[in-house]
Scaffold this motif. Structure first.
Motif, PDB file in Angstrom:
ATOM      1  N   LYS A 207       0.900  -1.233  -0.004  1.00  0.00           N
ATOM      2  CA  LYS A 207      -0.022   0.055  -0.109  1.00  0.00           C
ATOM      3  C   LYS A 207       0.816   1.271   0.107  1.00  0.00           C
ATOM      4  CE  LYS A 207      -3.804   1.997   2.502  1.00  0.00           C
ATOM      5  NZ  LYS A 207      -4.682   1.791   3.401  1.00  0.00           N
ATOM      6  N   SER A 257      -9.544  -1.713  -2.483  1.00  0.00           N
ATOM      7  CA  SER A 257      -9.293  -1.540  -1.185  1.00  0.00           C
ATOM      8  C   SER A 257      -9.045   0.003  -0.782  1.00  0.00           C
ATOM      9  CB  SER A 257      -8.360  -2.352  -0.530  1.00  0.00           C
ATOM     10  OG  SER A 257      -8.681  -3.818  -0.911  1.00  0.00           O
ATOM     11  N   TRP A 258      -7.945   0.406  -1.697  1.00  0.00           N
ATOM     12  CA  TRP A 258      -7.150   1.794  -1.194  1.00  0.00           C
ATOM     13  C   TRP A 258      -8.315   2.660  -1.651  1.00  0.00           C
ATOM     14  CZ3 TRP A 258      -2.408   0.616  -4.668  1.00  0.00           C
ATOM     15  CH2 TRP A 258      -1.494  -0.450  -4.296  1.00  0.00           C
ATOM     16  N   ASP A 261     -10.982   2.422   1.307  1.00  0.00           N
ATOM     17  CA  ASP A 261     -10.624   2.895   2.819  1.00  0.00           C
ATOM     18  C   ASP A 261     -10.408   4.602   2.883  1.00  0.00           C
ATOM     19  OD1 ASP A 261     -10.240   0.280   3.289  1.00  0.00           O
ATOM     20  OD2 ASP A 261      -8.075   0.155   3.356  1.00  0.00           O
ATOM     21  N   LYS A 262      -9.741   4.934   1.814  1.00  0.00           N
ATOM     22  CA  LYS A 262      -9.609   6.462   1.532  1.00  0.00           C
ATOM     23  C   LYS A 262     -10.951   7.280   1.622  1.00  0.00           C
ATOM     24  CE  LYS A 262      -4.753   6.759   0.821  1.00  0.00           C
ATOM     25  NZ  LYS A 262      -3.619   7.568   0.652  1.00  0.00           N
ATOM     26  N   ASP A 265     -12.477   7.110   5.039  1.00  0.00           N
ATOM     27  CA  ASP A 265     -11.933   7.813   5.831  1.00  0.00           C
ATOM     28  C   ASP A 265     -12.192   9.427   5.737  1.00  0.00           C
ATOM     29  OD1 ASP A 265      -9.867   8.524   7.737  1.00  0.00           O
ATOM     30  OD2 ASP A 265      -8.226   8.681   6.300  1.00  0.00           O
ATOM     31  N   ARG A 290     -18.038  -3.495  -2.890  1.00  0.00           N
ATOM     32  CA  ARG A 290     -17.449  -3.261  -1.593  1.00  0.00           C
ATOM     33  C   ARG A 290     -17.890  -2.018  -0.963  1.00  0.00           C
ATOM     34  NH1 ARG A 290     -11.672  -5.175  -2.284  1.00  0.00           N
ATOM     35  NH2 ARG A 290     -11.197  -4.219  -0.510  1.00  0.00           N
ATOM     36  N   GLU A 294     -19.527  -1.644   2.574  1.00  0.00           N
ATOM     37  CA  GLU A 294     -18.630  -0.934   3.682  1.00  0.00           C
ATOM     38  C   GLU A 294     -19.808   0.232   4.260  1.00  0.00           C
ATOM     39  OE1 GLU A 294     -15.660  -1.374   5.473  1.00  0.00           O
ATOM     40  OE2 GLU A 294     -16.336  -3.556   4.916  1.00  0.00           O
TER      41      GLU A 294
END
Ligand code: KG4
Ligand code: ZN
Length: 344
Positions: A207, A257-258, A261-262, A265, A290, A294
């Motif tokens: 990552k 995923s990146w 996640d960001k 966040d 996803r 999420e």
């Protein structure tokens, strides 16, 4: 009121007629994709020539499908950036000439902002979960296309940039990895399909770390795939279908995923309940799944445009132009193409 939208920022030529701010009467898209395939990416000269050849035809087809005449048009909205200068100039020149001839107002539209509002056209955005389709007052926007990857915050009708890619765009990484694997152009749809049959854990990609926690980087993963292919060839092994499936699945798993996640966040940081996604990569099945899942877990509504409006199209330009016009924005006949137009 009827708004004519015109989009020629890259390899698509599109005209749409939007009734009021919500109802798409027509949305005609002519793509030059086929002509770029032999080169493994968009060739700017081919793209702009295609726009020039197509704009009249596409305009007339959009009017015919909507069942209207030029005199019925009340507003002209045109992409004036960012994008390829030659392609942009075709749409902007056409829009200015038409606005002058018909005596109707002209509004220049930022292509990236338009990708996000593709979600707010009636029957278009499908918030997950919940019934409300009203445009949220505050949201975090993830813009993922072939040329851009950005996280923005939407507040009081304004967008501010929270972070962006420091090198390649996410779509660009898909296209480059697909090229390395000999999968053709564009890479997104084909990798998305292959990934479904591969092992997402086959390769673990590191990552990337950024100073700004909302920035992205996709050039490292592209280089890692390149080295992986080189090592395999050095060991005398070819790129068989199973290998391609595993690379596609692992690459997609990491990139998604990146992005997820960001984005979440950023949503937590801005304390918003809505996440709005736009751009060509918003068609990606794993990103949709996803981020949707999420988001549901965190009680955040995640908006994805319908698949038909994920790629470049003029309906989203008409919608953004209509919003701007109602806020009192009108462009003068001095409007020009700005290849680097940014979100302020
Ligand atoms: O927004 P767009 O149509 O054009 C730009 O403004 O750049 O985005 C095109 C990009 C290409 O890089 C293409 O590979 C990517 O969107 N794309 C996808 C998928 N469909 C298109 N990327 C990942 N998964 C997909 N299903
Ligand atoms: Zn786009």
């Amino acid at each position: 009121m009827l708004t004519l939208g015109i989009e020629t920022s890259c390899d698509e030529t599109s005209c749409a007629i939007l009734k009021d701010s919500d109802i798409i009467l027509s949305n005609v898209v002519s793509s030059s994709l086929r002509r770029h395939r032999p080169f493994g990416g968009v060739v700017p000269e081919i793209a702009s020539r295609h726009c020039l050849e197509q704009i009249d035809l596409v305009f007339n087809e959009a009017l015919a499908r909507a069942g209207i005449k030029p005199k019925d048009i009340g507003l002209i909205a045109v992409t004036n950036g960012p994008g390829l200068v030659g392609s942009l100039l075709v749409g902007v020149s056409f829009a200015k000439a038409l606005s002058y001839q018909l005596g109707v107002p002209l509004v220049g539209v930022n292509h990236l902002e338009a990708h996000l509002v593709a979600n707010f056209i009636r029957n278009a955005g499908d918030p997950v979960p919940g019934p409300g389709k009203k445009k949220p007052e505050r949201f975090v926007g993830l813009l993922v296309s072939g040329g851009h990857t950005l996280l923005v915050a939407g507040e009081r009708g304004r967008l501010t940039v929270l972070g962006e890619t420091v090198d390649d765009a996410a779509g660009e990484a898909y296209d480059k990895v697909a090229k390395m694997l000999g999968l053709g152009y564009p890479g997104g749809p084909v990798i998305d399909k292959l990934a479904k049959k591969g092992n997402p854990e086959a390769i673990r990609f590191t990552k990337p770390k950024q100073d700004n926690r909302f920035d992205f980087s996709f050039s490292g993963i592209k280089t890692a795939v390149l080295y992986g292919i080189r090592d395999r060839r050095a060991r005398g092994r070819g790129l068989d279908l199973n290998f391609k499936r595993d690379v596609a699945a692992s690459f997609q798993h990491a990139v998604v995923s990146w992005l997820v996640d960001k984005t979440l966040d950023a949503a937590a940081f801005k304390q918003v309940q809505d996440v709005v996604v736009g751009g060509g990569v918003s068609a990606n099945s794993e990103l949709r799944k996803r981020l949707g899942e999420e988001g549901r877990r965190l009680e955040i509504r995640v908006w994805f445009p319908p698949l038909a409006l994920t790629n470049d199209n003029a309906a989203m330009i008409a919608r953004r132009g209509n919003d701007l016009y109602r806020e009192g924005c009108v462009s003068s006949n001095e409007l020009t193409a700005d290849p680097n137009l940014s979100i302020v």
